[in-house]
Scaffold this active site. Structure first.
Site, PDB file in Angstrom:
ATOM      1  N   GLY A 107       7.575 -26.516 -22.907  1.00 24.06           N
ATOM      2  CA  GLY A 107       6.321 -27.246 -22.699  1.00 24.06           C
ATOM      3  C   GLY A 107       5.257 -26.273 -22.237  1.00 24.06           C
ATOM      4  N   SER A 108       4.387 -26.707 -21.326  1.00 26.88           N
ATOM      5  CA  SER A 108       3.310 -25.830 -20.856  1.00 26.88           C
ATOM      6  C   SER A 108       2.719 -26.410 -19.569  1.00 26.88           C
ATOM      7  CB  SER A 108       2.222 -25.769 -21.925  1.00 26.88           C
ATOM      8  OG  SER A 108       1.039 -25.258 -21.370  1.00 26.88           O
ATOM      9  N   SER A 109       2.143 -25.539 -18.741  1.00 21.56           N
ATOM     10  CA  SER A 109       1.582 -26.003 -17.465  1.00 21.56           C
ATOM     11  C   SER A 109       0.353 -26.899 -17.663  1.00 21.56           C
ATOM     12  CB  SER A 109       1.209 -24.814 -16.579  1.00 21.56           C
ATOM     13  OG  SER A 109       0.248 -24.016 -17.217  1.00 21.56           O
ATOM     14  N   CYS A 110      -0.166 -26.989 -18.898  1.00 26.20           N
ATOM     15  CA  CYS A 110      -1.337 -27.857 -19.130  1.00 26.20           C
ATOM     16  C   CYS A 110      -0.974 -29.342 -19.145  1.00 26.20           C
ATOM     17  CB  CYS A 110      -2.041 -27.481 -20.420  1.00 26.20           C
ATOM     18  SG  CYS A 110      -1.035 -27.834 -21.848  1.00 26.20           S
ATOM     19  N   TYR A 137      -2.836 -31.361 -27.211  1.00 26.34           N
ATOM     20  CA  TYR A 137      -1.684 -30.465 -27.082  1.00 26.34           C
ATOM     21  C   TYR A 137      -0.834 -30.885 -25.875  1.00 26.34           C
ATOM     22  CZ  TYR A 137       0.443 -25.808 -25.940  1.00 26.34           C
ATOM     23  OH  TYR A 137       1.268 -24.758 -25.631  1.00 26.34           O
ATOM     24  N   LYS A 141       3.092 -32.213 -25.559  1.00 25.42           N
ATOM     25  CA  LYS A 141       4.090 -31.587 -24.668  1.00 25.42           C
ATOM     26  C   LYS A 141       4.706 -32.634 -23.724  1.00 25.42           C
ATOM     27  CE  LYS A 141       3.854 -27.346 -26.107  1.00 25.42           C
ATOM     28  NZ  LYS A 141       4.978 -26.806 -26.858  1.00 25.42           N
ATOM     29  N   HIS A 180      -5.122 -16.483 -26.433  1.00 24.14           N
ATOM     30  CA  HIS A 180      -5.330 -16.748 -25.008  1.00 24.14           C
ATOM     31  C   HIS A 180      -6.126 -15.593 -24.379  1.00 24.14           C
ATOM     32  CE1 HIS A 180      -1.742 -19.318 -25.810  1.00 24.14           C
ATOM     33  NE2 HIS A 180      -2.431 -20.144 -25.045  1.00 24.14           N
ATOM     34  N   ASP A 273     -14.936 -23.262 -19.384  1.00 20.99           N
ATOM     35  CA  ASP A 273     -14.038 -22.685 -18.367  1.00 20.99           C
ATOM     36  C   ASP A 273     -12.638 -23.286 -18.456  1.00 20.99           C
ATOM     37  OD1 ASP A 273     -15.562 -20.830 -17.035  1.00 20.99           O
ATOM     38  OD2 ASP A 273     -16.279 -22.225 -15.499  1.00 20.99           O
TER      39      ASP A 273
HETATM   40  N1  NDP Z   1       1.686 -18.414 -25.110  1.00 21.14           N
HETATM   41  C1  NDP Z   1       1.528 -19.036 -23.955  1.00 21.14           C
HETATM   42  O1  NDP Z   1       0.739 -18.609 -23.096  1.00 21.14           O
HETATM   43  C2  NDP Z   1       2.365 -20.248 -23.634  1.00 21.14           C
HETATM   44  C3  NDP Z   1       3.259 -20.786 -24.534  1.00 21.14           C
HETATM   45  N2  NDP Z   1       3.983 -21.908 -24.179  1.00 21.14           N
HETATM   46  C4  NDP Z   1       4.911 -22.553 -25.126  1.00 21.14           C
HETATM   47  O2  NDP Z   1       5.897 -21.634 -25.552  1.00 21.14           O
HETATM   48  C5  NDP Z   1       6.266 -21.927 -26.898  1.00 21.14           C
HETATM   49  C6  NDP Z   1       6.131 -20.683 -27.754  1.00 21.14           C
HETATM   50  O3  NDP Z   1       4.783 -20.244 -27.705  1.00 21.14           O
HETATM   51  P1  NDP Z   1       4.343 -18.815 -28.279  1.00 21.14           P
HETATM   52  O4  NDP Z   1       5.543 -17.982 -28.516  1.00 21.14           O
HETATM   53  O5  NDP Z   1       3.255 -18.335 -27.414  1.00 21.14           O
HETATM   54  O6  NDP Z   1       3.702 -19.217 -29.675  1.00 21.14           O
HETATM   55  P2  NDP Z   1       3.514 -18.328 -30.991  1.00 21.14           P
HETATM   56  O7  NDP Z   1       2.346 -18.877 -31.703  1.00 21.14           O
HETATM   57  O8  NDP Z   1       3.532 -16.890 -30.635  1.00 21.14           O
HETATM   58  O9  NDP Z   1       4.834 -18.635 -31.814  1.00 21.14           O
HETATM   59  C7  NDP Z   1       5.096 -19.901 -32.322  1.00 21.14           C
HETATM   60  C8  NDP Z   1       6.182 -19.805 -33.355  1.00 21.14           C
HETATM   61  O10 NDP Z   1       6.389 -21.109 -33.914  1.00 21.14           O
HETATM   62  C9  NDP Z   1       6.503 -20.971 -35.308  1.00 21.14           C
HETATM   63  N3  NDP Z   1       6.060 -22.185 -35.981  1.00 21.14           N
HETATM   64  C10 NDP Z   1       4.904 -22.852 -35.813  1.00 21.14           C
HETATM   65  N4  NDP Z   1       4.839 -23.900 -36.651  1.00 21.14           N
HETATM   66  C11 NDP Z   1       5.985 -23.884 -37.380  1.00 21.14           C
HETATM   67  C12 NDP Z   1       6.510 -24.698 -38.414  1.00 21.14           C
HETATM   68  N5  NDP Z   1       5.829 -25.756 -38.881  1.00 21.14           N
HETATM   69  N6  NDP Z   1       7.717 -24.382 -38.926  1.00 21.14           N
HETATM   70  C13 NDP Z   1       8.402 -23.318 -38.467  1.00 21.14           C
HETATM   71  N7  NDP Z   1       7.971 -22.512 -37.488  1.00 21.14           N
HETATM   72  C14 NDP Z   1       6.767 -22.793 -36.948  1.00 21.14           C
HETATM   73  C15 NDP Z   1       5.599 -19.807 -35.666  1.00 21.14           C
HETATM   74  O11 NDP Z   1       5.973 -19.314 -36.930  1.00 21.14           O
HETATM   75  P3  NDP Z   1       5.087 -18.226 -37.726  1.00 21.14           P
HETATM   76  O12 NDP Z   1       5.473 -16.914 -37.126  1.00 21.14           O
HETATM   77  O13 NDP Z   1       5.505 -18.385 -39.123  1.00 21.14           O
HETATM   78  O14 NDP Z   1       3.647 -18.610 -37.499  1.00 21.14           O
HETATM   79  C16 NDP Z   1       5.874 -18.863 -34.505  1.00 21.14           C
HETATM   80  O15 NDP Z   1       7.006 -18.075 -34.760  1.00 21.14           O
HETATM   81  C17 NDP Z   1       5.376 -23.079 -27.361  1.00 21.14           C
HETATM   82  O16 NDP Z   1       6.057 -24.295 -27.209  1.00 21.14           O
HETATM   83  C18 NDP Z   1       4.217 -23.013 -26.397  1.00 21.14           C
HETATM   84  O17 NDP Z   1       3.621 -24.272 -26.240  1.00 21.14           O
HETATM   85  C19 NDP Z   1       3.873 -22.480 -22.939  1.00 21.14           C
HETATM   86  C20 NDP Z   1       3.014 -21.967 -22.022  1.00 21.14           C
HETATM   87  C21 NDP Z   1       2.171 -20.820 -22.289  1.00 21.14           C
HETATM   88  C1  F7E Z   2      -1.463 -21.513 -21.952  1.00 24.72           C
HETATM   89  C2  F7E Z   2      -2.629 -22.458 -21.937  1.00 24.72           C
HETATM   90  O1  F7E Z   2      -3.687 -21.897 -22.702  1.00 24.72           O
HETATM   91  C3  F7E Z   2      -4.855 -22.705 -22.912  1.00 24.72           C
HETATM   92  O2  F7E Z   2      -5.504 -23.017 -21.723  1.00 24.72           O
HETATM   93  P1  F7E Z   2      -6.321 -21.951 -20.912  1.00 24.72           P
HETATM   94  O3  F7E Z   2      -5.507 -21.412 -19.810  1.00 24.72           O
HETATM   95  O4  F7E Z   2      -7.612 -22.550 -20.500  1.00 24.72           O
HETATM   96  O5  F7E Z   2      -6.525 -20.852 -22.033  1.00 24.72           O
HETATM   97  P2  F7E Z   2      -7.164 -19.465 -22.334  1.00 24.72           P
HETATM   98  O6  F7E Z   2      -6.178 -18.404 -22.081  1.00 24.72           O
HETATM   99  O7  F7E Z   2      -7.732 -19.533 -23.710  1.00 24.72           O
HETATM  100  O8  F7E Z   2      -8.410 -19.333 -21.333  1.00 24.72           O
HETATM  101  C4  F7E Z   2      -8.274 -19.135 -19.948  1.00 24.72           C
HETATM  102  C5  F7E Z   2      -9.623 -18.892 -19.314  1.00 24.72           C
HETATM  103  O9  F7E Z   2     -10.091 -17.615 -19.748  1.00 24.72           O
HETATM  104  C6  F7E Z   2     -11.429 -17.714 -20.202  1.00 24.72           C
HETATM  105  N1  F7E Z   2     -11.721 -16.620 -21.142  1.00 24.72           N
HETATM  106  C7  F7E Z   2     -12.580 -15.596 -20.896  1.00 24.72           C
HETATM  107  N2  F7E Z   2     -12.692 -14.802 -21.957  1.00 24.72           N
HETATM  108  C8  F7E Z   2     -11.837 -15.309 -22.901  1.00 24.72           C
HETATM  109  C9  F7E Z   2     -11.525 -14.877 -24.210  1.00 24.72           C
HETATM  110  O10 F7E Z   2     -12.018 -13.882 -24.740  1.00 24.72           O
HETATM  111  N3  F7E Z   2     -10.583 -15.642 -24.873  1.00 24.72           N
HETATM  112  C10 F7E Z   2      -9.986 -16.748 -24.310  1.00 24.72           C
HETATM  113  N4  F7E Z   2      -9.074 -17.432 -25.022  1.00 24.72           N
HETATM  114  N5  F7E Z   2     -10.322 -17.178 -23.071  1.00 24.72           N
HETATM  115  C11 F7E Z   2     -11.234 -16.459 -22.375  1.00 24.72           C
HETATM  116  C12 F7E Z   2     -11.515 -19.122 -20.764  1.00 24.72           C
HETATM  117  O11 F7E Z   2     -12.842 -19.547 -20.900  1.00 24.72           O
HETATM  118  C13 F7E Z   2     -10.714 -19.890 -19.718  1.00 24.72           C
HETATM  119  O12 F7E Z   2     -11.506 -20.156 -18.601  1.00 24.72           O
HETATM  120  C14 F7E Z   2      -4.501 -23.948 -23.600  1.00 24.72           C
HETATM  121  O13 F7E Z   2      -4.059 -23.664 -24.857  1.00 24.72           O
HETATM  122  C15 F7E Z   2      -3.438 -24.697 -22.834  1.00 24.72           C
HETATM  123  O14 F7E Z   2      -3.020 -25.750 -23.592  1.00 24.72           O
HETATM  124  C16 F7E Z   2      -2.288 -23.835 -22.416  1.00 24.72           C
HETATM  125  O15 F7E Z   2      -1.152 -24.236 -22.351  1.00 24.72           O
END
Ligand code: NDP
Ligand code: F7E
Length: 313
Positions: A107-110, A137, A141, A180, A273
């Site tokens: 899941g995610s902290s959101c 989103y 989750k 992000h 923000d």
């Molecule tokens: N990144 C973050 O900061 C955070 C992530 N999470 C959670 O962690 C998990 C992983 O995230 P993260 O690794 O960052 O995401 P990525 O975008 O890096 O990776 C997601 C993966 O899912 C695959 N995927 C997406 N759609 C499909 C589909 N329809 N069929 C098959 N594969 C699919 C993608 O495949 P392909 O390579 O082909 O695109 C990719 O390999 C998610 O559930 C996310 O919500 C939670 C908190 C923070």
């Molecule tokens: C993991 C988490 O990620 C998302 O939530 P978020 O934390 O708000 O995401 P973020 O990383 O994009 O931004 C964090 C902060 O940073 C600032 N910021 C500055 N400059 C840039 C910049 O250049 N890019 C981005 N993306 N943000 C920027 C931006 O304006 C914000 O204040 C959701 O997907 C949510 O669903 C989720 O799960």
């Protein structure tokens, strides 16, 4: 789990999935199942059922999802809710039908209310309104958490959910619009230094606070929980993070220093923000014997080295 178990990592090419595969391999797990999106579209229930019927994974890490930063979430809300609901519904249901011993849903902290007290305790789920930039989103989750809980209750499955804070590390998405904040800023400062720009634009006011966890720590936590705990003993879901946050302004300064950029930081307050603060209460995972070990400064340095090796133009 033992080294002969069959383990399916959904989303193995992503940030989290690739870290899970690296760690599982390093620990000696030999039967790791992976499929690219072209080979198996997880939004398609027939393809997912067929894959589970043929492979019958014993353990499932559900790290496939539609993921993005604040801009992508705001621009594509329909994709974020539809694709995530479809992927998790298909994989959770197939894990039940084909008798996976255990599933771990990411899941995610959101999921927590925008104005919840800090640090965010697991109990605060569904206690208030969500942040609007990522509500669809977050709702997907929350549905994933509730699906795991419901299947455990009705079918006696062992499905767990974890709520990680913002993640970063190798294989992150470094796109300037859809990523992000941490990978976006690494790239912005790197390109500004390389092209001699005088300043870097950081979105928003710089005052929101965020917590960052290196993805290798997350993978370690997920494997630890999958291996050692039952959903009945840990409760419906767990936070995973460091329990420490910082303002985006300080994050930008830290990345500027790591990259060695000497110009200015300019804040674009026309950009959103998002949530003002979302630091996790990590006392539950702490009590289960797991703690993050990679500090933010070291993690950013390591990620910047990875970025230079893989993205430098
Ligand atoms: N990144 C973050 O900061 C955070 C992530 N999470 C959670 O962690 C998990 C992983 O995230 P993260 O690794 O960052 O995401 P990525 O975008 O890096 O990776 C997601 C993966 O899912 C695959 N995927 C997406 N759609 C499909 C589909 N329809 N069929 C098959 N594969 C699919 C993608 O495949 P392909 O390579 O082909 O695109 C990719 O390999 C998610 O559930 C996310 O919500 C939670 C908190 C923070
Ligand atoms: C993991 C988490 O990620 C998302 O939530 P978020 O934390 O708000 O995401 P973020 O990383 O994009 O931004 C964090 C902060 O940073 C600032 N910021 C500055 N400059 C840039 C910049 O250049 N890019 C981005 N993306 N943000 C920027 C931006 O304006 C914000 O204040 C959701 O997907 C949510 O669903 C989720 O799960």
């Amino acid at each position: 789990m033992d080294t002969e178990s069959s383990i399916y990592v959904a989303g193995h090419r992503g940030l989290v999935g690739s870290a899970l595969v690296r760690k599982l391999k390093a620990l000696g797990y030999r039967h790791i199942l992976t499929k690219t999106r072209n080979e198996l579209d997880l939004t398609n229930p027939y393809q997912v059922d067929h894959f589970f019927e043929e492979n019958r994974p014993q353990y499932v890490f559900l790290a496939a999802a539609k993921v993005g930063g604040i801009y992508a979430n705001s621009k594509y809300p329909a994709d974020f809710i539809r694709e995530n609901l479809a992927i998790q519904t298909n994989v959770i249901h197939a894990s039940y039908r084909f008798q996976a011993k255990k599933l771990l849903f990411l899941g995610s902290s959101c999921i927590y209310p925008k104005m919840a007290p800090q640090p965010l305790m697991e109990d605060y789920l569904l206690s208030g309104k969500l942040e609007h930039t990522n509500e669809p989103y977050a709702i997907a989750k929350i549905a994933g958490i509730k699906m795991c809980e419901a299947y455990n209750k009705q079918y006696n499955t062992n499905f767990m959910a974890v709520m990680p804070t913002n993640l970063y590390g190798p294989n992150d998405n470094f796109d300037l619009e859809h990523s992000h904040v941490l990978p976006a800023l690494i790239r912005k400062f790197h390109e500004a230094k390389a092209t001699g720009q005088g300043h870097v634009v950081v979105w928003g006011t710089g005052t929101p606070r965020r917590e960052f966890l290196h993805v290798d720590d997350l993978a370690d936590a997920c494997i630890y929980l999958m291996d050692k705990f039952h959903a009945k003993t840990v409760g419906p879901f767990l936070n995973i993070g460091t329990g420490e946050d910082l303002p985006i302004k300080e994050l930008a300064q830290l990345i500027r220093q790591t990259v060695g950029f000497t110009g200015n930081i300019v804040f674009d307050s026309t950009k959103p923000d998002g949530t003002p603060r979302k630091v996790l209460d990590v006392s539950k995972t702490d009590r289960l014997g797991w703690k993050a070990s990679i500090g933010l400064k070291d993690g950013i340095e390591q990620t910047y080295r990875w970025f230079q090796e893989h993205y430098d133009q």
